[in-house]
Design a protein around this motif. Structure first.
Motif, PDB file in Angstrom:
ATOM      1  N   GLY A 140       0.737  -1.170   0.133  1.00  0.00           N
ATOM      2  CA  GLY A 140      -0.001   0.068   0.101  1.00  0.00           C
ATOM      3  C   GLY A 140       0.782   1.326   0.195  1.00  0.00           C
ATOM      4  N   LEU A 141       1.946   1.175  -0.301  1.00  0.00           N
ATOM      5  CA  LEU A 141       2.945   2.293  -0.180  1.00  0.00           C
ATOM      6  C   LEU A 141       2.356   3.423  -1.509  1.00  0.00           C
ATOM      7  CD1 LEU A 141       5.428   3.353   1.001  1.00  0.00           C
ATOM      8  CD2 LEU A 141       6.846   2.443  -0.827  1.00  0.00           C
ATOM      9  N   THR A 142       2.225   4.817  -0.835  1.00  0.00           N
ATOM     10  CA  THR A 142       1.832   5.797  -1.532  1.00  0.00           C
ATOM     11  C   THR A 142       2.783   6.896  -1.312  1.00  0.00           C
ATOM     12  OG1 THR A 142       0.055   6.362  -0.161  1.00  0.00           O
ATOM     13  CG2 THR A 142      -0.599   5.044  -2.002  1.00  0.00           C
ATOM     14  N   ARG A 143       2.831   7.912  -2.200  1.00  0.00           N
ATOM     15  CA  ARG A 143       3.672   9.272  -1.891  1.00  0.00           C
ATOM     16  C   ARG A 143       2.900  10.070  -1.051  1.00  0.00           C
ATOM     17  NH1 ARG A 143       6.701  12.897  -6.351  1.00  0.00           N
ATOM     18  NH2 ARG A 143       7.897  14.294  -5.006  1.00  0.00           N
ATOM     19  N   GLN A 225      -0.853   2.125   3.920  1.00  0.00           N
ATOM     20  CA  GLN A 225      -2.444   2.333   4.045  1.00  0.00           C
ATOM     21  C   GLN A 225      -2.574   2.943   5.443  1.00  0.00           C
ATOM     22  OE1 GLN A 225      -0.747  -0.474   3.576  1.00  0.00           O
ATOM     23  NE2 GLN A 225      -1.995  -2.010   4.511  1.00  0.00           N
ATOM     24  N   ASP A 226      -2.024   2.754   6.314  1.00  0.00           N
ATOM     25  CA  ASP A 226      -2.502   3.039   7.525  1.00  0.00           C
ATOM     26  C   ASP A 226      -1.691   4.565   8.091  1.00  0.00           C
ATOM     27  OD1 ASP A 226      -4.001   0.917   8.479  1.00  0.00           O
ATOM     28  OD2 ASP A 226      -1.887   0.062   8.818  1.00  0.00           O
ATOM     29  N   GLY A 227      -1.028   5.167   6.952  1.00  0.00           N
ATOM     30  CA  GLY A 227      -0.472   6.244   7.259  1.00  0.00           C
ATOM     31  C   GLY A 227       0.907   6.375   7.876  1.00  0.00           C
ATOM     32  N   ILE A 228       1.562   5.190   7.820  1.00  0.00           N
ATOM     33  CA  ILE A 228       2.698   4.908   8.656  1.00  0.00           C
ATOM     34  C   ILE A 228       3.926   5.235   7.625  1.00  0.00           C
ATOM     35  CG2 ILE A 228       4.416   3.500   9.974  1.00  0.00           C
ATOM     36  CD1 ILE A 228       1.757   2.154  10.876  1.00  0.00           C
ATOM     37  N   PRO A 229       4.821   6.134   8.092  1.00  0.00           N
ATOM     38  CA  PRO A 229       5.921   6.401   7.098  1.00  0.00           C
ATOM     39  C   PRO A 229       6.718   5.000   6.831  1.00  0.00           C
ATOM     40  CG  PRO A 229       5.992   8.017   8.569  1.00  0.00           C
ATOM     41  CD  PRO A 229       4.876   7.144   9.109  1.00  0.00           C
ATOM     42  N   ARG A 230       6.960   4.732   5.379  1.00  0.00           N
ATOM     43  CA  ARG A 230       7.661   3.516   5.060  1.00  0.00           C
ATOM     44  C   ARG A 230       8.943   3.722   4.191  1.00  0.00           C
ATOM     45  NH1 ARG A 230       5.910  -1.597   6.918  1.00  0.00           N
ATOM     46  NH2 ARG A 230       4.053  -1.229   7.968  1.00  0.00           N
TER      47      ARG A 230
END
Length: 255
Positions: A140-143, A225-230
């Motif tokens: 779910g990685l998004t910019r 997807q949970d807003g956690i920085p990855r």
């Protein structure tokens, strides 16, 4: 901890691209795996793989043909055939692994890296193809537009891969945080035993580094997807070299 797919983990039957259009070359089928010390991230454009001939060849993989690479929106497919084996009988012992350097025309980005030989043909269903995806970004990685306001809890753990700049903190590490501060660091692949708790930033510290880079240079942060920085891609000073920071976060867990 959450299940990471950074180093594979999906079988060929679980991969859902259009069937690879990378046809076998005028050689024999081989499969590949990442070299043990390879650390990939979304910026990766070069990597080393180990190629192994699929069929019986008395332990010899032989010459690897020019790799084929196919790009789409979700995957980078890589196929590594080998020269045809010579005539005669060949024992079915395990063939050797031949290291090959791969150069990509595009960064990996948030795409899976897949062995195309495992998607169709004689390699499918073999032990060499129990995993077709050899690297994938966190799910779910998004910019994120700017640096996220997400605040970590006081206690959590994660795995960080640091891969940019000229610094001692390069490699992959298991990090535990207690009372908001890094309390434990254990090196994994290419990690240095000398790296201690004072050398590794917490997620809160990474976010602060991102804010500083955003003010004075460039900062790109991707969240799940949970807003956690990855994924952190930071360049604090645009007119300096080797000051970049790249952090890939996996296995994030809260107690």
């Amino acid at each position: 901890m959450e299940q990471s797919n950074t180093n594979g983990g999906l079988t060929a039957s679980e991969v859902s691209p259009a069937v690879s259009s990378l046809e076998p070359l005028a050689g024999d089928v081989a499969t590949w795996s990442l070299a043990p010390d390879e650390l990939l991230d979304p910026k990766t454009t070069s990597l080393v793989v180990e190629v192994t001939r699929l069929g019986c060849a008395s332990g010899i993989t032989g010459t690897v043909l020019d790799p084929q690479i196919q790009y789409d929106e979700t995957q980078v497919l890589l196929r590594t055939d080998v020269e045809k084996i010579g005539p005669g009988a060949h024992d079915c012992q395990g063939n050797d692994a031949v290291p090959v350097e791969i150069h990509l025309d595009q960064p990996l980005g948030v795409r899976e890296l897949v062995d195309a030989a495992c998607l169709q043909g004689e390699a499918m269903g073999t032990a060499a193809c129990t995993e077709a995806v050899h690297w994938a970004p966190p799910a779910g990685l998004t910019r994120h537009g700017g640096v996220p306001d997400w605040q970590p809890p006081l206690a959590y753990s994660f795995v960080v891969q640091s891969s940019c700049g000229e610094q001692a903190f390069i490699g992959e590490y298991v990090v535990s945080v207690e009372e908001g501060a890094v309390a434990g660091v254990d090196p994994l692949r290419r990690g240095f035993d000398g790296i201690g708790v004072d050398s590794v930033p917490s997620l809160a510290a990474m976010l602060e580094l991102a804010r500083q880079a955003e003010r004075e240079g460039e900062a790109e942060v991707w969240v799940d997807q949970d807003g956690i920085p990855r994924w952190f891609d930071l360049d604090p000073l645009l007119d300096s070299i080797d000051d970049e920071n790249c952090f890939l976060i996996t296995h994030y867990e809260e107690p």
